[in-house]
Design a protein around this motif. Structure first.
Motif, PDB file in Angstrom:
ATOM      1  N   ARG A 126      -2.599   3.332   7.328  1.00  0.00           N
ATOM      2  CA  ARG A 126      -2.850   2.956   5.859  1.00  0.00           C
ATOM      3  C   ARG A 126      -4.171   2.217   5.653  1.00  0.00           C
ATOM      4  N   TYR A 127      -4.087   1.085   6.588  1.00  0.00           N
ATOM      5  CA  TYR A 127      -5.265   0.159   6.600  1.00  0.00           C
ATOM      6  C   TYR A 127      -6.641   0.674   7.186  1.00  0.00           C
ATOM      7  N   CYS A 140      -2.572   5.354   0.148  1.00  0.00           N
ATOM      8  CA  CYS A 140      -3.031   4.173   0.830  1.00  0.00           C
ATOM      9  C   CYS A 140      -3.412   3.038   0.031  1.00  0.00           C
TER      10      CYS A 140
END
Length: 350
Positions: free
Chosen positions: A190-191, A49
């Motif tokens: 991911r965020y 990430c």
């Protein structure tokens, strides 16, 4: 009691025990930021990430913020550490014993690394303070049982609560996103994982930073002739000093630790990394609000094991569980005994 920075610096110059206590405390905080803080971003990095260097910078900044902000609004963990032991009314002798306790942490950590024994700075700190207090008081009168019992709560709850919240969070995420498009959900997580890793870094600073603030603040009080810190507000400069030291320690790195925690224990996907980071952050927040000192490393590893258990129990590397247990078995008696002996030696010499 004068707790201004100018007065503190004057005391450091005039009091060798306080100078050594300050040096050792800041050194342990630096090492903690270097070795423990990477745990907060381990899963975020190993699930790709974030790259390593930006993740470390983020962690350093949020460790700094966690120490400063949480100590300002809720310093209950620092208070627990400060009030856990009673060094008596002879503040000069007490300061020497406190110095011996911190020195014993260094001795134990070096010895443990030589013999390959897993360590925890948090548990070493608690054991060192306890051993020195018993030495100076000549018995268990030096231990405040009502505060020390929080350590027991922390040992159990960091393991059980971290595992349970990790399992529940991952299970909930699995159910909610069962029918989602894999590519789109990966983009979301991911965020989301970056945000959860930021929260974990913040809470690491809040927990571990407060422990050492409590020790250094106790040293300042003893140097001022005060046997304790009850009712005295922690000055902002002390929060800044400790938070800056931890932030600098974090910025040094810790890539091997990131690999060990994020990859060797259990292989995680992005949604699992998010669940682990969120779960450990929530667990640390609860413990910090309750004033219970816990090992951030053990909390994070327990959360990861809970996440891994959603898939199957065989996905977990139980060797990590063994290392956690060995930490408890060796650290408390080992570091406590070294601290006891060091305190007796320091009091004889000085």
């Amino acid at each position: 009691m004068d707790v201004s920075f100018a007065h503190f610096m004057a005391q450091v110059v005039s009091s060798p025990p306080l100078a050594l206590t300050t040096l050792l405390t800041l050194g342990v905080i630096f090492v903690n930021g270097w070795t423990d803080a990477p745990n907060a971003i381990a899963t975020c990095v190993t699930t790709r990430c974030m790259p390593v260097k930006p993740a470390i910078i983020m962690s350093a900044v949020l460790n700094f913020a966690g120490v400063l902000v949480m100590t300002h609004f809720n310093a209950s963990v620092a208070a627990t550490i400060s009030n856990m032991v009673d060094f008596g009314t002879d503040t000069q002798t007490a300061l020497i014993a406190l110095c011996a306790a911190l020195f014993s942490i260094v001795v134990y950590s070096v010895a443990a690394s030589v013999f390959g024994i897993p360590t925890s700075e948090s548990h070493s700190l608690i054991a060192g303070l306890t051993g020195a207090a018993i030495a100076i008081q000549g018995g268990m009168d030096g231990v405040n049982a009502s505060e020390w019992v929080k350590v027991i709560y922390g040992l159990v709850m960091s393991l059980l609560l971290g595992f349970a919240i990790g399992w529940l969070t991952c299970k909930l995420v699995t159910l909610l996103f069962a029918g989602a498009d894999r590519r789109r959900s990966d983009g979301f997580f991911r965020y989301a994982q970056i945000a959860a890793a930021a929260a974990m870094s913040f809470m690491h600073g809040a927990q571990d930073g407060q422990k050492f603030i409590g020790v250094l603040f106790l040293g300042v009080a003893l140097c001022n002739g005060q046997p304790g810190v009850e009712g005295v507000v922690i000055p902002v400069w002390l929060m800044l000093l400790c938070s800056l030291t931890m932030g600098v320690g974090t910025s040094v790195g810790g890539e091997p630790i990131i690999k060990s925690v994020g990859m060797d224990m259990v292989k995680l996907e992005k949604y699992q990394g998010f669940a682990a980071d969120l779960a450990s952050s929530l667990c640390l927040l609860v413990m910090t609000e309750l004033g219970i000192p816990v090992s951030t490393t053990h909390t994070k590893t327990s959360a990861i094991m809970g996440v891994g258990a959603v898939r199957r129990l065989s996905a977990i590397n139980f060797g990590v569980v063994r290392d956690m247990m060995l930490t408890w078995v060796f650290t408390f008696p080992g570091c406590g005994l070294i601290s006891f002996a060091m305190a007796k030696l320091f009091m004889f010499l000085f």
